[in-house]
Design a protein around this motif. Structure first.
Motif, PDB file in Angstrom:
ATOM      1  N   LYS A  61      65.473  34.577  -4.980  1.00 37.88           N
ATOM      2  CA  LYS A  61      65.683  33.293  -5.659  1.00 37.88           C
ATOM      3  C   LYS A  61      67.062  32.736  -5.363  1.00 37.88           C
ATOM      4  O   LYS A  61      67.220  31.544  -5.061  1.00 37.88           O
ATOM      5  CB  LYS A  61      65.491  33.477  -7.168  1.00 37.88           C
ATOM      6  N   GLU A  62      68.075  33.599  -5.437  1.00 33.57           N
ATOM      7  CA  GLU A  62      69.462  33.167  -5.243  1.00 33.57           C
ATOM      8  C   GLU A  62      69.684  32.567  -3.853  1.00 33.57           C
ATOM      9  O   GLU A  62      70.352  31.550  -3.705  1.00 33.57           O
ATOM     10  CB  GLU A  62      70.392  34.369  -5.433  1.00 33.57           C
ATOM     11  N   ARG A  63      69.097  33.196  -2.838  1.00 37.09           N
ATOM     12  CA  ARG A  63      69.308  32.734  -1.476  1.00 37.09           C
ATOM     13  C   ARG A  63      68.249  31.746  -1.005  1.00 37.09           C
ATOM     14  O   ARG A  63      68.304  31.273   0.138  1.00 37.09           O
ATOM     15  CB  ARG A  63      69.364  33.920  -0.509  1.00 37.09           C
ATOM     16  N   GLY A  64      67.283  31.454  -1.853  1.00 32.78           N
ATOM     17  CA  GLY A  64      66.269  30.461  -1.512  1.00 32.78           C
ATOM     18  C   GLY A  64      65.317  30.900  -0.415  1.00 32.78           C
ATOM     19  O   GLY A  64      64.883  30.085   0.412  1.00 32.78           O
ATOM     20  N   LEU A  65      64.962  32.200  -0.390  1.00 34.02           N
ATOM     21  CA  LEU A  65      64.020  32.677   0.615  1.00 34.02           C
ATOM     22  C   LEU A  65      62.625  32.111   0.357  1.00 34.02           C
ATOM     23  O   LEU A  65      62.314  31.629  -0.729  1.00 34.02           O
ATOM     24  CB  LEU A  65      63.963  34.206   0.615  1.00 34.02           C
ATOM     25  N   ARG A  66      61.794  32.198   1.380  1.00 32.44           N
ATOM     26  CA  ARG A  66      60.445  31.620   1.316  1.00 32.44           C
ATOM     27  C   ARG A  66      59.577  32.302   0.258  1.00 32.44           C
ATOM     28  O   ARG A  66      58.705  31.683  -0.341  1.00 32.44           O
ATOM     29  CB  ARG A  66      59.792  31.739   2.707  1.00 32.44           C
ATOM     30  N   GLY A  67      59.832  33.598   0.047  1.00 33.30           N
ATOM     31  CA  GLY A  67      59.011  34.294  -0.937  1.00 33.30           C
ATOM     32  C   GLY A  67      59.196  35.785  -0.869  1.00 33.30           C
ATOM     33  O   GLY A  67      60.207  36.303  -0.386  1.00 33.30           O
TER      34      GLY A  67
END
Length: 369
Positions: free
Chosen positions: A332-338
């Motif tokens: 969530k913090e790094r905005g990954l795809r999932g």
């Protein structure tokens, strides 16, 4: 994840023939509602990618979260129909020898077979799982990137809304001698699934038992991918729903478990000294263990210790809701795809009340807080 063994041209073409024979004969939609045979289109904000290795445990998955199921077991039309009813994609497993795909004609034939099989089985794409040694700037290095791009182009053209993904090791640092063109591959497909487990496949320091996916080491791998310029939206974090059971040559009071030296791809030690154990089996061992569940703060991972019938000490390292939640927070913090896991079948889906709570907690841990 293990692919089929690599081989010569004869074995490659035999594999293509077997794919032909594996097709659904009539091509008729196997779903009661024919609309469920239409490919899933569009994408969700957060990907939850599940590997399924067969059987019927998929009926008990948390379908409120799942966006994609990669089928690594026998084709199950019932699974396809059910997943589509939940708006979830179902994708093929893709494997081919990297030595064969240096030839453009072989790549084209393989891709054509995969697209044709996906259409026959009403699938929504393919997950390419290679995991073979590739040298930097070798013919295989360039051919593999070309394969991913050509596969993606073909699937997107032939099956609108389809998804093509590629499995990579936990770090881009030539793990297990897999020196791939990671930036090129990530650009060429919809996203890569980062296998953030088996991180002790090559151990260059002391031969001791360690976590399957240590927290700092795991996140360091993603930092390295991002430093290469790969978009966070091209990265899905894979977490293990299994652990490693090591027999200790010596177990110290400080919980240091010395293990047998088994080399792998150049490294003197590896997790091959242990054996993989699914989470459901690990949880059954907790009460009979010597230690109960312990926590290693440095690796941010749980483990337990027990003795077998021969009175040998064992150390069993795994991931649980606590360790997985920490990694999900990074997603969530790094905005990954999932996020996703290997594999969905590892949990206990029986009616046992304690098992039900444990299984629910593992699925919940995938949700970034």
């Amino acid at each position: 994840m293990q692919g089929l063994p690599g081989g010569g041209g004869a074995r490659f073409w035999l594999a293509l023939l077997l794919l032909q024979q594996a097709r659904v004969g009539s091509g008729a939609c196997p779903c009661q509602d024919p609309s469920l045979c239409n490919p899933i289109s569009g994408s969700r904000d957060f990907e939850v990618f599940v590997f399924d290795v067969g059987g019927k445990t998929w009926k008990f998955y948390d379908w409120s979260q799942i966006t994609t199921v990669a089928t690594f077991g026998k084709y199950d039309p019932e699974l396809m129909c059910y997943a589509h009813s939940k708006g979830s994609r179902v994708v093929l497993k893709g494997y081919v020898s990297v030595k064969e795909i240096v030839k453009p004609t072989v790549r084209a034939a393989w891709i054509s077979q995969q697209v044709d099989l996906a259409k026959k089985q009403y699938m929504d794409g393919i997950n390419i799982d290679i995991e073979q040694e590739v040298n930097m700037s070798s013919p295989e290095y360039f051919a593999l990137t070309a394969l991913v791009k050509e596969t993606t182009d073909a699937f997107h053209k032939e099956i609108p809304g389809s998804q093509v993904t590629f499995d990579v090791a936990w770090s881009p640092g030539c793990i297990d001698k897999r020196c791939y063109n990671y930036t090129g591959i990530a650009e060429s497909c919809d996203f890569v699934f980062v296998m953030s487990y088996d991180e002790q496949s090559q151990v260059w320091t002391d031969c001791i038992a360690r976590a399957n996916a240590p927290y700092n080491q795991t996140l360091g791998g993603y930092d390295d991918f991002l430093r290469l310029g790969i978009s966070p939206k091209k990265l899905v974090m894979g977490v293990p729903w299994y652990g490693y059971d090591y027999t200790c040559l010596n177990l110290s009071k400080a919980h240091i478990c010395s293990i047998k030296e088994i080399s792998f791809r150049g490294a003197p030690c590896s997790d091959a000294a242990g054996r993989q154990v699914p989470y459901r089996i690990i949880m059954k061992r907790v009460n009979s263990s010597l230690s109960g569940i312990l926590w290693n703060e440095e690796q941010k991972a749980p483990y337990l210790e027990y003795s077998d019938r021969q009175e040998a000490f064992h150390q069993l390292w795994f991931d649980d809701p606590r360790s997985i939640s920490l990694k999900a927070a990074y997603v969530k913090e790094r905005g990954l795809r999932g996020i996703g896991m290997w594999n969905g079948n590892c949990l206990d889906y029986s009616g046992d009340p304690i098992a039900q709570e444990q299984t629910k907690a593992m699925w919940e841990a995938l949700k970034p807080k």
